[in-house]
Design a protein around this motif. Sequence first.
Motif, PDB file in Angstrom:
ATOM      1  N   ARG A  10      17.293  33.716  67.252  1.00  0.00           N
ATOM      2  CA  ARG A  10      18.206  34.675  67.860  1.00  0.00           C
ATOM      3  C   ARG A  10      18.780  35.612  66.806  1.00  0.00           C
ATOM      4  NH1 ARG A  10      22.202  31.507  71.877  1.00  0.00           N
ATOM      5  NH2 ARG A  10      23.513  33.131  70.972  1.00  0.00           N
ATOM      6  N   ASP A  11      19.013  36.850  67.204  1.00  0.00           N
ATOM      7  CA  ASP A  11      19.519  37.851  66.260  1.00  0.00           C
ATOM      8  C   ASP A  11      20.876  37.463  65.685  1.00  0.00           C
ATOM      9  OD1 ASP A  11      17.267  39.352  66.704  1.00  0.00           O
ATOM     10  OD2 ASP A  11      18.199  40.660  68.206  1.00  0.00           O
ATOM     11  N   ASP A  12      21.737  36.863  66.517  1.00  0.00           N
ATOM     12  CA  ASP A  12      23.077  36.525  66.032  1.00  0.00           C
ATOM     13  C   ASP A  12      23.083  35.295  65.128  1.00  0.00           C
ATOM     14  OD1 ASP A  12      22.318  35.013  68.236  1.00  0.00           O
ATOM     15  OD2 ASP A  12      24.378  34.610  68.850  1.00  0.00           O
ATOM     16  N   LEU A  13      21.932  34.628  64.984  1.00  0.00           N
ATOM     17  CA  LEU A  13      21.846  33.478  64.084  1.00  0.00           C
ATOM     18  C   LEU A  13      20.935  33.762  62.889  1.00  0.00           C
ATOM     19  CD1 LEU A  13      21.548  30.602  66.732  1.00  0.00           C
ATOM     20  CD2 LEU A  13      23.569  31.245  65.400  1.00  0.00           C
ATOM     21  N   TRP A  14      20.722  35.036  62.613  1.00  0.00           N
ATOM     22  CA  TRP A  14      19.843  35.425  61.514  1.00  0.00           C
ATOM     23  C   TRP A  14      20.345  34.892  60.173  1.00  0.00           C
ATOM     24  CZ3 TRP A  14      15.390  36.372  59.827  1.00  0.00           C
ATOM     25  CH2 TRP A  14      15.153  37.085  58.661  1.00  0.00           C
ATOM     26  N   GLN A  15      21.655  34.886  59.966  1.00  0.00           N
ATOM     27  CA  GLN A  15      22.192  34.379  58.694  1.00  0.00           C
ATOM     28  C   GLN A  15      21.912  32.892  58.529  1.00  0.00           C
ATOM     29  OE1 GLN A  15      26.228  35.439  57.762  1.00  0.00           O
ATOM     30  NE2 GLN A  15      26.081  37.441  58.753  1.00  0.00           N
ATOM     31  N   LEU A  16      21.957  32.163  59.638  1.00  0.00           N
ATOM     32  CA  LEU A  16      21.650  30.737  59.567  1.00  0.00           C
ATOM     33  C   LEU A  16      20.179  30.513  59.255  1.00  0.00           C
ATOM     34  CD1 LEU A  16      22.475  27.755  60.004  1.00  0.00           C
ATOM     35  CD2 LEU A  16      22.008  28.079  62.434  1.00  0.00           C
ATOM     36  N   LYS A  17      19.301  31.249  59.911  1.00  0.00           N
ATOM     37  CA  LYS A  17      17.871  31.084  59.693  1.00  0.00           C
ATOM     38  C   LYS A  17      17.498  31.399  58.248  1.00  0.00           C
ATOM     39  CE  LYS A  17      13.345  32.435  61.485  1.00  0.00           C
ATOM     40  NZ  LYS A  17      12.601  33.272  62.454  1.00  0.00           N
ATOM     41  N   GLN A  18      18.181  32.350  57.620  1.00  0.00           N
ATOM     42  CA  GLN A  18      17.908  32.693  56.226  1.00  0.00           C
ATOM     43  C   GLN A  18      18.092  31.502  55.295  1.00  0.00           C
ATOM     44  OE1 GLN A  18      20.570  36.017  55.562  1.00  0.00           O
ATOM     45  NE2 GLN A  18      18.844  37.435  55.431  1.00  0.00           N
ATOM     46  N   ARG A  19      18.944  30.588  55.683  1.00  0.00           N
ATOM     47  CA  ARG A  19      19.292  29.478  54.791  1.00  0.00           C
ATOM     48  C   ARG A  19      18.374  28.271  54.968  1.00  0.00           C
ATOM     49  NH1 ARG A  19      25.732  29.749  53.750  1.00  0.00           N
ATOM     50  NH2 ARG A  19      25.969  32.005  54.029  1.00  0.00           N
ATOM     51  N   VAL A  20      17.445  28.327  55.908  1.00  0.00           N
ATOM     52  CA  VAL A  20      16.518  27.211  56.106  1.00  0.00           C
ATOM     53  C   VAL A  20      15.538  27.171  54.947  1.00  0.00           C
ATOM     54  CG1 VAL A  20      14.748  26.216  57.590  1.00  0.00           C
ATOM     55  CG2 VAL A  20      16.741  27.346  58.616  1.00  0.00           C
ATOM     56  N   ALA A  21      15.613  26.098  54.163  1.00  0.00           N
ATOM     57  CA  ALA A  21      14.739  25.967  52.998  1.00  0.00           C
ATOM     58  C   ALA A  21      13.435  25.267  53.334  1.00  0.00           C
ATOM     59  CB  ALA A  21      15.466  25.198  51.888  1.00  0.00           C
ATOM     60  N   VAL A  22      13.471  24.325  54.285  1.00  0.00           N
ATOM     61  CA  VAL A  22      12.286  23.553  54.654  1.00  0.00           C
ATOM     62  C   VAL A  22      12.272  23.429  56.171  1.00  0.00           C
ATOM     63  CG1 VAL A  22      11.109  21.331  54.507  1.00  0.00           C
ATOM     64  CG2 VAL A  22      12.265  22.255  52.493  1.00  0.00           C
ATOM     65  N   ARG A  23      11.113  23.740  56.763  1.00  0.00           N
ATOM     66  CA  ARG A  23      10.952  23.596  58.214  1.00  0.00           C
ATOM     67  C   ARG A  23       9.737  22.720  58.473  1.00  0.00           C
ATOM     68  NH1 ARG A  23      11.687  28.127  62.811  1.00  0.00           N
ATOM     69  NH2 ARG A  23      13.571  28.362  61.561  1.00  0.00           N
ATOM     70  N   LEU A  24       9.932  21.656  59.257  1.00  0.00           N
ATOM     71  CA  LEU A  24       8.880  20.672  59.493  1.00  0.00           C
ATOM     72  C   LEU A  24       8.736  20.409  60.985  1.00  0.00           C
ATOM     73  CD1 LEU A  24      10.250  18.334  56.734  1.00  0.00           C
ATOM     74  CD2 LEU A  24       8.090  19.559  56.541  1.00  0.00           C
ATOM     75  N   GLN A  25       7.557  19.935  61.384  1.00  0.00           N
ATOM     76  CA  GLN A  25       7.285  19.704  62.795  1.00  0.00           C
ATOM     77  C   GLN A  25       6.372  18.497  62.950  1.00  0.00           C
ATOM     78  OE1 GLN A  25       5.449  23.018  64.784  1.00  0.00           O
ATOM     79  NE2 GLN A  25       5.971  22.279  66.822  1.00  0.00           N
ATOM     80  N   ILE A  26       6.648  17.683  63.963  1.00  0.00           N
ATOM     81  CA  ILE A  26       5.768  16.565  64.291  1.00  0.00           C
ATOM     82  C   ILE A  26       5.223  16.776  65.697  1.00  0.00           C
ATOM     83  CG2 ILE A  26       6.756  14.877  62.726  1.00  0.00           C
ATOM     84  CD1 ILE A  26       8.476  13.820  64.904  1.00  0.00           C
ATOM     85  N   GLN A  27       3.983  16.334  65.900  1.00  0.00           N
ATOM     86  CA  GLN A  27       3.266  16.580  67.140  1.00  0.00           C
ATOM     87  C   GLN A  27       3.024  15.261  67.884  1.00  0.00           C
ATOM     88  OE1 GLN A  27       2.587  19.530  68.194  1.00  0.00           O
ATOM     89  NE2 GLN A  27       2.811  20.810  66.372  1.00  0.00           N
ATOM     90  N   PRO A  28       2.746  15.334  69.197  1.00  0.00           N
ATOM     91  CA  PRO A  28       2.328  14.124  69.926  1.00  0.00           C
ATOM     92  C   PRO A  28       1.031  13.560  69.350  1.00  0.00           C
ATOM     93  CG  PRO A  28       2.950  15.870  71.454  1.00  0.00           C
ATOM     94  CD  PRO A  28       2.893  16.499  70.089  1.00  0.00           C
ATOM     95  N   LEU A  29       0.748  12.314  69.675  1.00  0.00           N
ATOM     96  CA  LEU A  29      -0.453  11.657  69.174  1.00  0.00           C
ATOM     97  C   LEU A  29      -1.696  12.207  69.860  1.00  0.00           C
ATOM     98  CD1 LEU A  29       0.763   7.930  69.228  1.00  0.00           C
ATOM     99  CD2 LEU A  29       0.984   9.597  67.374  1.00  0.00           C
ATOM    100  N   SER A  30      -2.774  12.281  69.107  1.00  0.00           N
ATOM    101  CA  SER A  30      -4.064  12.641  69.695  1.00  0.00           C
ATOM    102  C   SER A  30      -4.608  11.440  70.454  1.00  0.00           C
ATOM    103  CB  SER A  30      -5.043  13.060  68.604  1.00  0.00           C
ATOM    104  OG  SER A  30      -5.338  11.953  67.755  1.00  0.00           O
TER     105      SER A  30
END
Length: 349
Positions: free
Chosen positions: A171-191
């Motif tokens: 979101r545009d109003d959370l741009w300052q927060l997103k700037q501070r994300v140093a690491v972004r990770l994701q886990i997926q369902p099992l195959s």
Amino acid sequence: MYEAHFHLKTNPFGMTPDPSVLFWTAAHREALAGLTYAVMRRKGFMVLTGEAGTGKTTLLRKLLDSSPVAMRTSFVYNPTLTPSEFLELALADFDIPVSINKAQRLLRLEQFLLATRREGKVAVLIIDEAHKLSPDLLEEVRLLTNFETAKEKLLQIVLAGQPELNGILNRDDLWQLKQRVAVRLQIQPLSRPDVHQYLRFRWMKAGGAEPLPFQETAVELIASWSRGIPRIINGICDNALVSAYGANRNEVAPEDVLEVVRDLDLRAAGGAQPPRRTVTVPARPTVVAAPVQPIPHSTNGRPIPVAPAANVYEQIPLERYGEREPEISLLSRWAGKFGFRMRKAGMTK
């Protein structure tokens, strides 16, 4: 319940986030490595996303149990709070005495963070279910990242939530927060191949022996209807084992899985429902009308009563009872193991 029947030591498909039975996919390994690295290097702000039930909370507990650095942690499980309540809860979990006003709370937090750094430890704030954070609360979280020295962040913050968290951070109003994300990770369902290995892993952890008590077709159904989400897999398998136990069988059959899917009201990826149990209804016997006989009369003109034929029966529409055979529920069969039996008007022992 069924552990003794299947010669198990513990429940193999419990629903609690137990780090000791975390199944390691490549995504889970990468996520834990990324979180550990970010905490050790004091990166400040991390985001972990994944569908509900894929193991985010379990992974976070594993981080707390296995981190190579000493940590002091605050774990917020329910972020549906006001900014004031959130700060109070976070500080309380850090064992920081709660003050009356916000200025004193922030001052005590800063003193705590500096003392933690001097001790060579890392302060970590973990916020689970972060996709439920309000914009005001996200701004409060952003301001907490301002605790820092010239070289490093004093407070490490982990936001863990469902995939919609990514959209919120865009979101545009959370741009300052997103700037501070140093690491972004994701886990997926099992195959699908992972689902079979997951069942084997959990079964062996519980003390089970080969072969697995699941028919191959049953495993395929579990993979399909769970969509590879471990929490749903656990729910299906646990109830399917109860069903097999209730029927005094040593193997889970496809019909056990489908029954559980119906009972849990699960939906496939496209929203489809599981097939209902089909019952062949016998065709009604053809009734041949008897020839009409003249009604006998007495001498005074009144009809003489005639007893009905022995083979005449009331024609009650089948729809009155429905076209499906009454099904004995999973719970009823389970109760039968303890001597309970169902009556038409209720249950008795």
